[in-house]
Design a protein around this motif. Structure first.
Motif, PDB file in Angstrom:
ATOM      1  N   ILE A 258       0.887  -1.315   0.153  1.00 21.94           N
ATOM      2  CA  ILE A 258       0.244  -0.147  -0.012  1.00 21.94           C
ATOM      3  C   ILE A 258       0.773   1.304   0.060  1.00 21.94           C
ATOM      4  O   ILE A 258       0.314   3.015   0.101  1.00 21.94           O
ATOM      5  CB  ILE A 258      -1.102  -0.158   1.100  1.00 21.94           C
ATOM      6  CG1 ILE A 258      -0.435   0.080   2.317  1.00 21.94           C
ATOM      7  CG2 ILE A 258      -2.401  -1.109   0.870  1.00 21.94           C
ATOM      8  CD1 ILE A 258      -0.958  -0.203   3.667  1.00 21.94           C
ATOM      9  N   TYR A 308     -11.458  -3.703   4.278  1.00 22.69           N
ATOM     10  CA  TYR A 308     -12.014  -4.404   3.264  1.00 22.69           C
ATOM     11  C   TYR A 308     -12.794  -5.911   3.659  1.00 22.69           C
ATOM     12  O   TYR A 308     -12.905  -5.883   2.985  1.00 22.69           O
ATOM     13  CB  TYR A 308     -10.123  -4.786   3.126  1.00 22.69           C
ATOM     14  CG  TYR A 308     -10.475  -6.219   2.033  1.00 22.69           C
ATOM     15  CD1 TYR A 308     -10.598  -6.293   1.159  1.00 22.69           C
ATOM     16  CD2 TYR A 308      -9.877  -7.632   2.440  1.00 22.69           C
ATOM     17  CE1 TYR A 308     -10.399  -7.398   0.233  1.00 22.69           C
ATOM     18  CE2 TYR A 308      -9.895  -8.126   1.695  1.00 22.69           C
ATOM     19  CZ  TYR A 308     -10.221  -8.065   0.643  1.00 22.69           C
ATOM     20  OH  TYR A 308     -10.182  -9.895  -0.504  1.00 22.69           O
ATOM     21  N   GLY A 313     -14.731  -1.898   0.601  1.00 21.48           N
ATOM     22  CA  GLY A 313     -13.355  -1.651  -1.108  1.00 21.48           C
ATOM     23  C   GLY A 313     -13.477  -3.616  -1.784  1.00 21.48           C
ATOM     24  O   GLY A 313     -13.684  -4.228  -1.138  1.00 21.48           O
ATOM     25  N   THR A 315     -10.173  -4.775  -2.806  1.00 25.09           N
ATOM     26  CA  THR A 315      -8.982  -5.474  -2.354  1.00 25.09           C
ATOM     27  C   THR A 315      -8.657  -4.675  -0.987  1.00 25.09           C
ATOM     28  O   THR A 315      -8.940  -3.197  -0.429  1.00 25.09           O
ATOM     29  CB  THR A 315      -8.147  -4.783  -2.885  1.00 25.09           C
ATOM     30  OG1 THR A 315      -7.664  -3.102  -3.814  1.00 25.09           O
ATOM     31  CG2 THR A 315      -8.302  -5.328  -4.693  1.00 25.09           C
ATOM     32  N   TRP A 316      -8.061  -4.536  -0.296  1.00 27.63           N
ATOM     33  CA  TRP A 316      -7.479  -4.363   0.634  1.00 27.63           C
ATOM     34  C   TRP A 316      -6.857  -2.541   0.746  1.00 27.63           C
ATOM     35  O   TRP A 316      -6.969  -1.588   1.197  1.00 27.63           O
ATOM     36  CB  TRP A 316      -6.093  -4.700   1.556  1.00 27.63           C
ATOM     37  CG  TRP A 316      -5.325  -3.881   2.794  1.00 27.63           C
ATOM     38  CD1 TRP A 316      -6.241  -3.870   3.893  1.00 27.63           C
ATOM     39  CD2 TRP A 316      -3.781  -4.063   3.071  1.00 27.63           C
ATOM     40  NE1 TRP A 316      -4.101  -2.858   4.808  1.00 27.63           N
ATOM     41  CE2 TRP A 316      -3.723  -3.816   3.366  1.00 27.63           C
ATOM     42  CE3 TRP A 316      -2.924  -4.753   2.186  1.00 27.63           C
ATOM     43  CZ2 TRP A 316      -2.346  -3.564   5.588  1.00 27.63           C
ATOM     44  CZ3 TRP A 316      -1.762  -4.698   2.783  1.00 27.63           C
ATOM     45  CH2 TRP A 316      -0.932  -3.886   3.853  1.00 27.63           C
ATOM     46  N   PRO A 317      -5.254  -2.753  -0.128  1.00 23.86           N
ATOM     47  CA  PRO A 317      -5.529  -1.448  -1.371  1.00 23.86           C
ATOM     48  C   PRO A 317      -6.552  -0.559  -0.998  1.00 23.86           C
ATOM     49  O   PRO A 317      -5.880   0.666  -1.204  1.00 23.86           O
ATOM     50  CB  PRO A 317      -4.382  -1.801  -2.328  1.00 23.86           C
ATOM     51  CG  PRO A 317      -3.399  -2.787  -2.086  1.00 23.86           C
ATOM     52  CD  PRO A 317      -4.828  -3.599  -0.761  1.00 23.86           C
ATOM     53  N   SER A 318      -7.378  -0.447  -2.260  1.00 21.97           N
ATOM     54  CA  SER A 318      -8.226   0.320  -1.789  1.00 21.97           C
ATOM     55  C   SER A 318      -9.126   0.614  -0.642  1.00 21.97           C
ATOM     56  O   SER A 318      -9.824   2.128  -1.368  1.00 21.97           O
ATOM     57  CB  SER A 318      -8.986  -0.467  -3.337  1.00 21.97           C
ATOM     58  OG  SER A 318     -10.495  -1.012  -2.541  1.00 21.97           O
ATOM     59  N   CYS A 319      -8.683   0.570   0.353  1.00 23.85           N
ATOM     60  CA  CYS A 319      -9.119   1.019   1.201  1.00 23.85           C
ATOM     61  C   CYS A 319      -8.682   1.650   1.995  1.00 23.85           C
ATOM     62  O   CYS A 319      -8.971   2.253   3.109  1.00 23.85           O
ATOM     63  CB  CYS A 319      -9.993  -0.251   2.533  1.00 23.85           C
ATOM     64  SG  CYS A 319     -11.152  -1.660   1.828  1.00 23.85           S
ATOM     65  N   PRO A 321      -6.377   5.018   0.700  1.00 26.34           N
ATOM     66  CA  PRO A 321      -7.244   6.265   0.722  1.00 26.34           C
ATOM     67  C   PRO A 321      -8.675   6.501   1.790  1.00 26.34           C
ATOM     68  O   PRO A 321      -8.605   7.477   1.899  1.00 26.34           O
ATOM     69  CB  PRO A 321      -7.657   5.886  -0.858  1.00 26.34           C
ATOM     70  CG  PRO A 321      -6.778   5.281  -1.543  1.00 26.34           C
ATOM     71  CD  PRO A 321      -6.634   4.070  -0.613  1.00 26.34           C
TER      72      PRO A 321
END
Length: 350
Positions: A258, A308, A313, A315-319, A321
């Motif tokens: 991330i 997540y 979201g 995916t985890w990275p999309s959460c 922000p």
């Protein structure tokens, strides 16, 4: 089958001991909870099961049986609440999970944290939540109302499931954990469709995911977490098993996924038990976006994990922000203030 027979089956040594069937494990749990077993039988059963090691079927059956004794926490299913058990306690690191849950709630997740604060030398989340001004003695009904109104509540296992609490307390008498420690993590008081379960005992990692599948869990993240809590590490890769629609998928989560640098152990360093106010001050500064760097990153990445699990979201990275925005715009600080205004002690017996 008598309790003597059940004990004999699991206590014959490494070569002769056998696992209990679903019905036998259910019979054992009923004898334990309903007080049919004598004190000697309770101790013998718990120690024999620890030495043999619980099978997936035994753990699933005993968890299902324990669940049947207490009504679910009445949280509306449409809220999509995330079940967040915390039973390990901390020695070396601060309670990032407490702050992460507040951030996630401020970003739209609904979270029910439940736990136990009685492990000698290991401080649970209840202490730091209380130091932050959050109520930690709500009964099930009040906890459900708090989640519905504010997105977060902490539920003490002693106020939800007294029999399980009683067996957790036996750790102090026996000196070691027993089967009720993994059972407590698996209780899922609200029967949430999404769970995050942390553990540090390697033999229980894959086993826990299999148990959740046997229990019919729709979605779960099993985390080889920091000190046994459902927390991703800032300093190394964290193994995660995701259960979704009966399929178990292994992952490795790392800060670099991330865009965060690996942290140092000092970024996660905890506080002595007599400095709970100092830890609360650290979490308060993070939630008010007054602190940058490793400690904040650790809370951020775990808030994203909760989001997540809540389906905020893909995916985890999309959460990430979402969690970062909650901190930067002041939503997390506002949520802390909102939660700390909940009446402390409301619904203790409800």
């Amino acid at each position: 089958m008598s309790m003597q027979d059940l004990i004999a089956k699991i206590a014959k040594g490494p070569r002769a001991a056998k696992d209990l069937t679903w019905d036998e494990a259910k019979r054992a749990m009923k004898a334990l909870i309903e007080g049919e077993a004598t004190s000697a039988q309770v101790g013998a059963f718990l120690m024999a099961m620890r030495i043999k090691m619980e099978s997936v079927t035994e753990l699933a059956s005993m968890t299902a049986t324990a669940r049947s004794y207490v009504a679910p926490v009445p949280i509306p299913r449409e809220l999509g609440v995330v079940d967040l058990p915390s039973y390990a306690g901390k020695q070396d690191t601060f309670h990032a999970l407490a702050a992460a849950a507040v951030v996630a709630a401020s970003a739209g997740a609904s979270v029910l944290m439940h736990g136990y604060d009685g492990i000698p030398g290991r401080e649970g989340n209840a202490g730091v939540l209380k130091a932050l001004g959050l109520p930690v003695e709500m009964g099930p009904k009040a906890a459900a109302e708090a989640v519905a109104q504010h997105g977060f509540a902490y539920l003490d296992i002693a106020l939800y499931h007294p029999p399980v609490y009683r067996f957790l307390e036996m750790r102090q008498e026996l000196g070691v954990r027993n089967i009720f420690h993994p059972i407590a993590r698996l209780l899922n008081p609200a029967r949430a469709s999404s769970q995050i379960i942390g553990l540090s005992h390697p033999p229980h990692f894959e086993k826990t995911a299999e148990v959740l599948r046997m229990l019919g869990s729709h979605r779960a993240l099993v985390v080889s977490g920091v000190e046994g809590d459902p927390e991703l590490s800032l300093t190394t890769l964290t193994r995660v098993l995701e259960l979704r629609d009966e399929r178990i998928t292994p992952f490795s989560f790392a800060p670099r996924d991330i865009g965060l640098p690996l942290g140092a152990p000092r970024d996660m360093a905890g506080f002595p038990s007599d400095q709970r106010d100092k830890e609360a001050d650290l979490l308060r500064r993070i939630l008010h976006n007054q602190l940058q760097g490793g400690a904040c990153h650790w809370v951020l990445m775990n808030a994203a994990l909760i989001l997540y699990a809540a389906g905020k979201g893909a995916t985890w990275p999309s959460c990430v922000p979402l969690a970062r925005r909650a901190l930067e715009c002041g939503a997390a600080a506002k949520k802390l203030e909102e939660l700390s205004q909940e009446p402390v002690g409301i619904g203790v017996t409800g």
